[in-house]
Motif scaffolding. Structure first.
Motif, PDB file in Angstrom:
ATOM      1  N   ILE A  56      -1.646  12.602  -8.315  1.00  0.00           N
ATOM      2  CA  ILE A  56      -2.024  12.133  -6.974  1.00  0.00           C
ATOM      3  C   ILE A  56      -0.787  12.040  -6.094  1.00  0.00           C
ATOM      4  CG2 ILE A  56      -2.973  10.186  -5.650  1.00  0.00           C
ATOM      5  CD1 ILE A  56      -5.116  11.571  -7.300  1.00  0.00           C
ATOM      6  N   MET A  57      -0.870  12.628  -4.908  1.00  0.00           N
ATOM      7  CA  MET A  57       0.157  12.398  -3.887  1.00  0.00           C
ATOM      8  C   MET A  57      -0.347  11.244  -3.043  1.00  0.00           C
ATOM      9  SD  MET A  57       1.303  16.185  -2.632  1.00  0.00           S
ATOM     10  CE  MET A  57       2.631  15.559  -1.634  1.00  0.00           C
ATOM     11  N   HIS A  58       0.400  10.157  -3.012  1.00  0.00           N
ATOM     12  CA  HIS A  58       0.024   8.969  -2.258  1.00  0.00           C
ATOM     13  C   HIS A  58       0.983   8.846  -1.087  1.00  0.00           C
ATOM     14  CE1 HIS A  58      -0.755   4.328  -2.415  1.00  0.00           C
ATOM     15  NE2 HIS A  58      -0.910   4.835  -1.212  1.00  0.00           N
ATOM     16  N   PHE A  59       0.479   9.106   0.109  1.00  0.00           N
ATOM     17  CA  PHE A  59       1.269   8.984   1.329  1.00  0.00           C
ATOM     18  C   PHE A  59       1.039   7.579   1.852  1.00  0.00           C
ATOM     19  CE2 PHE A  59      -0.049  13.427   0.989  1.00  0.00           C
ATOM     20  CZ  PHE A  59       1.179  14.066   1.025  1.00  0.00           C
ATOM     21  N   LYS A  60       2.055   6.757   1.784  1.00  0.00           N
ATOM     22  CA  LYS A  60       1.923   5.352   2.158  1.00  0.00           C
ATOM     23  C   LYS A  60       2.312   5.157   3.613  1.00  0.00           C
ATOM     24  CE  LYS A  60       3.043   4.017  -2.518  1.00  0.00           C
ATOM     25  NZ  LYS A  60       3.953   3.282  -3.394  1.00  0.00           N
ATOM     26  N   GLY A  61       1.401   4.500   4.349  1.00  0.00           N
ATOM     27  CA  GLY A  61       1.677   4.172   5.732  1.00  0.00           C
ATOM     28  C   GLY A  61       2.454   2.872   5.819  1.00  0.00           C
ATOM     29  N   PRO A  62       2.614   2.356   7.024  1.00  0.00           N
ATOM     30  CA  PRO A  62       3.325   1.071   7.190  1.00  0.00           C
ATOM     31  C   PRO A  62       2.612  -0.032   6.420  1.00  0.00           C
ATOM     32  CG  PRO A  62       2.853   2.095   9.306  1.00  0.00           C
ATOM     33  CD  PRO A  62       2.141   2.889   8.259  1.00  0.00           C
ATOM     34  N   LEU A  63       3.375  -0.947   5.863  1.00  0.00           N
ATOM     35  CA  LEU A  63       2.817  -2.041   5.078  1.00  0.00           C
ATOM     36  C   LEU A  63       2.522  -3.245   5.979  1.00  0.00           C
ATOM     37  CD1 LEU A  63       5.082  -1.813   1.920  1.00  0.00           C
ATOM     38  CD2 LEU A  63       2.791  -0.903   2.237  1.00  0.00           C
ATOM     39  N   LEU A  64       1.587  -3.069   6.887  1.00  0.00           N
ATOM     40  CA  LEU A  64       1.263  -4.159   7.817  1.00  0.00           C
ATOM     41  C   LEU A  64       0.359  -5.214   7.187  1.00  0.00           C
ATOM     42  CD1 LEU A  64       0.656  -2.034  11.027  1.00  0.00           C
ATOM     43  CD2 LEU A  64       2.718  -3.238  10.325  1.00  0.00           C
ATOM     44  N   SER A  65      -0.443  -4.844   6.198  1.00  0.00           N
ATOM     45  CA  SER A  65      -1.405  -5.771   5.620  1.00  0.00           C
ATOM     46  C   SER A  65      -0.816  -6.605   4.492  1.00  0.00           C
ATOM     47  CB  SER A  65      -2.604  -5.001   5.078  1.00  0.00           C
ATOM     48  OG  SER A  65      -2.202  -4.224   3.956  1.00  0.00           O
ATOM     49  N   GLY A  66       0.397  -6.306   4.056  1.00  0.00           N
ATOM     50  CA  GLY A  66       0.978  -7.006   2.936  1.00  0.00           C
ATOM     51  C   GLY A  66       0.567  -6.408   1.596  1.00  0.00           C
TER      52      GLY A  66
END
Length: 92
Positions: free
Chosen positions: A79-89
């Motif tokens: 799996i390629m996991h493209f992580k966005g900004p961690l705004l939700s914690g």
């Protein structure tokens, strides 16, 4: 091209739009003979990220499936996991 149905431009556009709207984007890596041969966007509901435990530190991605990827548990190498900004914690 990432797969026979998408051009490179379409894949990267999908990735950015999905990441912007959902916070993350995921693609399954198709392997053949130990080599990656295709990237398949995960179009359904986001996979559940199953964090490892001290006795088994392996992270898994549980996916409910779509027309191009079967439901099941996938290793991080698949799996390629493209992580966005961690705004939700949420670290995932």
């Amino acid at each position: 091209a990432p797969n026979p149905l998408l051009s490179s431009e379409e894949f990267w556009r999908w990735k950015q739009i999905t990441e912007d709207l959902r916070g993350n984007a995921y693609a399954r890596i198709e392997w053949r003979g130990g080599q990656p041969v295709a990237l398949w966007p995960l179009f359904g509901q986001e996979p559940q990220v199953l964090a490892g435990t001290p006795s088994n530190p392996t992270v898994m991605y549980r996916y409910n499936g779509d027309d191009f990827t079967a439901a099941g548990d996938y290793l991080p190498r698949d799996i390629m996991h493209f992580k966005g900004p961690l705004l939700s914690g949420d670290p995932y």
